[in-house]
Scaffold this motif. Structure first.
Motif, PDB file in Angstrom:
ATOM      1  N   LYS B  91       0.362  -1.569   0.085  1.00 38.54           N
ATOM      2  CA  LYS B  91      -0.192  -0.070  -0.249  1.00 38.54           C
ATOM      3  C   LYS B  91       0.748   1.306   0.168  1.00 38.54           C
ATOM      4  O   LYS B  91       1.079   2.691  -0.625  1.00 38.54           O
ATOM      5  CB  LYS B  91      -1.275  -0.159   1.173  1.00 38.54           C
ATOM      6  N   GLU B 240     -13.910  -4.896   5.374  1.00 37.80           N
ATOM      7  CA  GLU B 240     -13.135  -3.951   4.605  1.00 37.80           C
ATOM      8  C   GLU B 240     -11.957  -4.733   4.150  1.00 37.80           C
ATOM      9  O   GLU B 240     -10.625  -5.325   4.445  1.00 37.80           O
ATOM     10  CB  GLU B 240     -12.088  -3.232   5.847  1.00 37.80           C
ATOM     11  N   GLY B 331       5.721   8.992   2.923  1.00 40.92           N
ATOM     12  CA  GLY B 331       4.199   8.780   3.287  1.00 40.92           C
ATOM     13  C   GLY B 331       4.543   7.515   4.677  1.00 40.92           C
ATOM     14  O   GLY B 331       5.172   6.960   5.965  1.00 40.92           O
ATOM     15  N   GLU B 332       3.032   7.189   4.677  1.00 47.39           N
ATOM     16  CA  GLU B 332       2.597   6.294   5.740  1.00 47.39           C
ATOM     17  C   GLU B 332       1.459   5.497   5.367  1.00 47.39           C
ATOM     18  O   GLU B 332       0.624   5.991   5.189  1.00 47.39           O
ATOM     19  CB  GLU B 332       3.022   6.939   7.249  1.00 47.39           C
TER      20      GLU B 332
ATOM     21  N   PHE C  24      -3.307   9.965   2.518  1.00 45.84           N
ATOM     22  CA  PHE C  24      -1.556   9.641   1.372  1.00 45.84           C
ATOM     23  C   PHE C  24      -2.186   8.387   1.077  1.00 45.84           C
ATOM     24  O   PHE C  24      -2.710   7.489   2.605  1.00 45.84           O
ATOM     25  CB  PHE C  24      -0.090   9.423   2.896  1.00 45.84           C
ATOM     26  N   ALA C  25      -2.198   7.530   0.049  1.00 45.72           N
ATOM     27  CA  ALA C  25      -2.585   5.907  -0.070  1.00 45.72           C
ATOM     28  C   ALA C  25      -4.317   6.087   0.413  1.00 45.72           C
ATOM     29  O   ALA C  25      -4.322   5.368   0.845  1.00 45.72           O
ATOM     30  CB  ALA C  25      -1.150   5.396   0.029  1.00 45.72           C
ATOM     31  N   GLU C  27      -5.153   7.440   2.536  1.00 46.66           N
ATOM     32  CA  GLU C  27      -6.233   7.726   4.092  1.00 46.66           C
ATOM     33  C   GLU C  27      -5.944   8.664   4.663  1.00 46.66           C
ATOM     34  O   GLU C  27      -5.321  10.270   3.983  1.00 46.66           O
ATOM     35  CB  GLU C  27      -4.502   6.923   5.488  1.00 46.66           C
ATOM     36  N   ILE C  29      -5.139  11.973   7.090  1.00 45.63           N
ATOM     37  CA  ILE C  29      -4.306  12.233   7.928  1.00 45.63           C
ATOM     38  C   ILE C  29      -4.840  13.200   8.976  1.00 45.63           C
ATOM     39  O   ILE C  29      -4.394  14.391   7.747  1.00 45.63           O
ATOM     40  CB  ILE C  29      -2.742  12.069   8.151  1.00 45.63           C
ATOM     41  N   ARG C  83     -11.272   4.322   8.275  1.00 45.49           N
ATOM     42  CA  ARG C  83     -10.800   4.013   8.937  1.00 45.49           C
ATOM     43  C   ARG C  83      -9.999   6.471   9.027  1.00 45.49           C
ATOM     44  O   ARG C  83     -10.215   6.536   7.692  1.00 45.49           O
ATOM     45  CB  ARG C  83      -9.413   3.686   9.282  1.00 45.49           C
ATOM     46  N   THR C  85      -7.033   8.742  10.825  1.00 46.49           N
ATOM     47  CA  THR C  85      -5.956   8.853  11.563  1.00 46.49           C
ATOM     48  C   THR C  85      -5.649  10.118  12.079  1.00 46.49           C
ATOM     49  O   THR C  85      -5.634  11.419  11.576  1.00 46.49           O
ATOM     50  CB  THR C  85      -4.335   8.321  10.613  1.00 46.49           C
ATOM     51  N   LYS C  87      -2.769  12.774  14.140  1.00 44.08           N
ATOM     52  CA  LYS C  87      -1.593  12.752  14.510  1.00 44.08           C
ATOM     53  C   LYS C  87      -1.283  13.875  15.717  1.00 44.08           C
ATOM     54  O   LYS C  87      -1.239  15.364  14.961  1.00 44.08           O
ATOM     55  CB  LYS C  87      -0.355  12.654  13.275  1.00 44.08           C
TER      56      LYS C  87
END
Lengths: 163, 400, 170
Positions: B91, B240, B331-332, C24-25, C27, C29, C83, C85, C87
């Motif tokens: 990913k 999911e 990134g993460e 990012f990807a 997701e 944040i 979901r 995230t 921070k």
């Protein structure tokens, strides 16, 4: 009783080798299983590789009732004092098998919290390589240890006891 | 004279140290229990006896190297860890793996799930004094080990996945061997259920023990069979879906009471559902490669090329060298997967370098075990092994 | 889809707290100031994100960020399977932020882990002690300036000998 009967019914041996013979075939292991190797040790006990065939099936979880410590798995800095304590609680004579790479050398875990081989702090007699070792490997290690047990000498006991 | 029930027996409070080296602590758990008679007033778990610095190590090993470390995390089902980590890295890098890869991963994950649950049920039974179920179950586990050995070359620490695919394809006639084992799962499951389900001792020792309510399950972050036994309809494979789980037809096992017995039932049913998934995966197994296109620069070249051509060898060195290799973008990524214990998540932060900047594992065992002090309160001392056994704590994953 | 609505809500309600929102990807944040984490978390919890999947931390020593440390919350909504995230950044000189234990009990052990490995403390935590390392451990191993091989903790144990002399026996 005829003299011939005595010949075929009595064996002469030294007390030392008789005791060692007995010890060798009735090792009572204390499994100190912490990680993956502990799971493989279960396989050693289970049906397919039954270590009862080597007289070592009497698993004792109390160190005071066992003479073989099998360290199976990585030992962290938090666990090491426990391991030392358990080793010290075992009665003499006692032997140690380091099962797997982590117990022998630290294995892949070259980090701040993993002991790099338990032999740094406690004496180890047999190292079983593998990550984790196959059950057959553990049996091989056990046979090696049995050979070592044969070489025990009573003369060592009296001179160095209590040191 | 026997004291009546209305007169509380005057006993001194006793502190009992349970573990860390105790046969029913499953490795390295330690619990300090305050007892009044045989009733536990307070149980304080002490963990960290297997803390091995996985997350620190992750910052020094590159993406493919770390897969070997994930094996040693949940060592009852290492393949699930491999897959979870590979999915997260993919990913992060934006890789899309082939359909065949995903199907093989599903097949392997489900076989691991069977192996994990069967051992858990067996160990729970051993802790409560029923050795036979363990021996029956372990025979099946050995058969599944054999399958892993055929496919990956080793029994336990499989390291089967790579970032972008699999180490190698499954061998010919693997499906026949799998089906043989799958046919056996039902037999073993039925044997165990015959031994346990209606056994009076088993029922007495597991029913109404360690009840978790729905609210508690959410507050304590429980997942997997622990949460589903408390009536939470949450399975990441359904809600999911990852790795094409949406293409499989299976049911989610749910129980309502949330006690040890229900957790056992959920695990038994999940094994049967896993068998269903495995059969579908074998039936629908697509053809194709099991590694992404090597030209993308993310995968190791096939071994024949490395050994037989100079270009392959150069390429192999390039990808594994310290100053080259695969470099993901900055990134993460967090990916949650349904491991046999619950939500196994990996969180990787990349600074664009060859090694991850931070690797975090979301260990289901830690969350599942954190509810233990609440569960043991007011129970008998002898219920402690039952509760620990039903949470299926794996020390390697708990302490990392 | 709950998420876009809540993110706008957070930005409207706490404009100074929200430092940035990135993607990012796939997701989302949300970067916030550490000391206001409870307000933001509570807003998320009350709007459908009922499950705190994970808490962890990042040492931004060489990565760069708003502050040295970031405490990362992964939230999940059981309703919509989304979901997010979050921070929460905390500075190096005062690594402290409010504990989320009052919102989710699962924060208890995970915050202890962060305290142990990163040295970030949590205000209002019921029992903030080391969890992974021994009590007498010095330092916080997951900080980037802590060496991987440690500071000789792993070599610091007494050497035990066998009572019976083994060398003579062999």
């Amino acid at each position: 009783m005829q003299p011939d009967d005595i010949k075929s019914n009595i064996l002469t041996t030294t007390l030392e080798s008789a005791v060692n013979w007995g010890r060798k075939h009735s090792l009572w292991p204390m499994p100190f299983g912490t990680a993956c190797c502990g799971i493989e040790f279960m396989a050693v006990l289970a049906a397919r590789t039954d270590i009862a065939r080597f007289g070592a099936e009497a698993i004792r979880f109390s160190p005071r009732q066992s003479d073989l410590l099998i360290v199976a798995g990585r030992i962290s800095i938090k666990m090491m004092p426990v391991l030392i304590r358990i080793y010290e609680q075992m009665p003499e004579p006692k032997w140690v098998i380091a099962m797997g790479a982590c117990a022998s050398t630290g294995g892949v875990f070259d980090t701040y919290s993993v002991i790099q081989g338990v032999d740094k702090f406690i004496p180890v007699d047999v190292y079983v390589p593998g990550c984790p070792p196959r059950p057959e490997g553990v049996v091989e290690g056990l046979i090696k240890l049995q050979k070592l047990v044969e070489t025990e000498k009573f003369s060592d006991y009296s001179t160095t006891r209590g040191k | 004279m026997v004291q009546g029930a209305d007169q509380p027996m005057d006993t001194e409070r006793m502190v009992l140290n349970f573990g860390p080296q105790h046969p029913s602590t499953h490795g390295t758990l330690r619990i300090i229990m305050e007892l009044e008679g045989e009733t536990v007033i307070k149980g304080t778990p002490e963990i960290g006896y297997l803390h091995s610095g996985f997350e620190k190590l992750g910052e020094y090993l590159d993406y493919n190297q770390y897969i070997t470390i994930t094996d040693r995390m949940n060592y009852l089902s290492p393949l699930c860890n491999n897959v979870a980590y590979a999915l997260t890295a993919e990913k992060l890098m934006g890789l899309e793996v082939s359909k065949r890869t995903e199907y093989i991963r599903v097949l392997m994950c489900e076989l691991s799930r069977i192996a994990d649950h069967i051992l858990n049920v067996g160990m729970l039974a051993v802790d409560l004094g029923a050795l036979t179920a363990f021996l029956y179950g372990f025979q099946l586990r050995e058969d599944i080990y054999d399958l892993f050995e055929i496919a990956t070359g080793t029994r336990l620490t499989t390291s089967y996945t790579l970032v972008g695919g699999l180490m190698r394809d499954i061998p010919d006639k693997f499906d026949e061997a799998v089906i043989k084992v799958l046919d056996n799962v039902d037999v073993v499951a039925r044997d165990i259920e015959t031994l346990l389900n209606k056994n009076r001792i088993w029922q007495d020792r597991t029913k109404d023990i360690g009840i978790i309510s729905k609210e508690d399950a959410i507050s304590y972050g429980l997942s997997g069979p622990m949460a589903r036994a408390s009536g939470i309809d949450w399975d990441i494979r359904v809600q999911e879906p990852y790795s094409r789980y949406e293409e499989f037809d299976f049911d989610v096992a749910i129980a309502l009471n949330g006690d040890v017995f229900d957790r056992y039932l959920v695990r038994m049913e999940e094994m049967r559902q896993s068998v269903k998934i495995c059969r579908q995966a074998l039936d629908k197994m697509p053809a194709g490669d099991v590694m992404v296109d090597p030209d993308l620069g993310f995968s190791l070249p096939p071994k024949d090329e490395v050994y037989n051509s100079i270009e392959g060898l150069i390429y192999h060195f390039e990808i594994t060298m310290r100053n080259r290799g695969m470099t993901p973008p900055i990134g993460e990524a967090y990916v949650a997967t349904e491991s046999p214990n619950g939500e196994l998540g990996f969180y990787i932060v990349s600074d664009g370098g060859r090694v991850p900047y931070r690797v975090r594992t979301r260990p289901p065992s830690l969350m599942n075990y954190s509810i233990f002090p609440k569960l043991i309160e007011g129970h008998m001392l002898s219920d402690a092994p039952a509760i620990i056994g039903s949470t299926n704590v794996i020390a390697g994953e708990l302490d990392r | 889809m709950l998420l876009p609505k809540i993110i706008t809500k957070v930005q409207d309600k706490f404009p100074s707290v929200t430092l940035d929102t990135t993607q990012f990807a796939g997701e989302d944040i949300i970067h916030i100031q550490g000391s206001y984490n409870l307000d933001v978390l509570k807003l998320f919890r009350d709007n459908g994100f009922n499950f705190l999947a994970d808490i962890t931390a990042i040492d931004n020593l060489t990565l760069g960020g708003f502050e040295r440390f970031a405490v990362v919350y992964h939230l999940l909504s059981h309703e919509t399977a989304e979901r997010v995230t979050i921070k929460a950044y905390v500075p190096e000189d005062q690594p402290e932020l409010p504990s989320a234990e009052s919102l989710w009990k699962t924060a208890d052990w995970q915050e202890r882990e962060i305290y142990d490995l990163f040295g970030i403390s949590f205000k209002g935590h019921p029992n903030l002690i080391r969890i992974m390392n021994p009590d007498d451990f010095q330092g916080h191993p997951l900080r980037k300036d802590y060496p991987r091989l440690g500071r000789k903790e792993r070599d610091d144990f007494p050497v035990v000998k066998r009572g019976i002399n083994k060398e003579a026996a062999q």
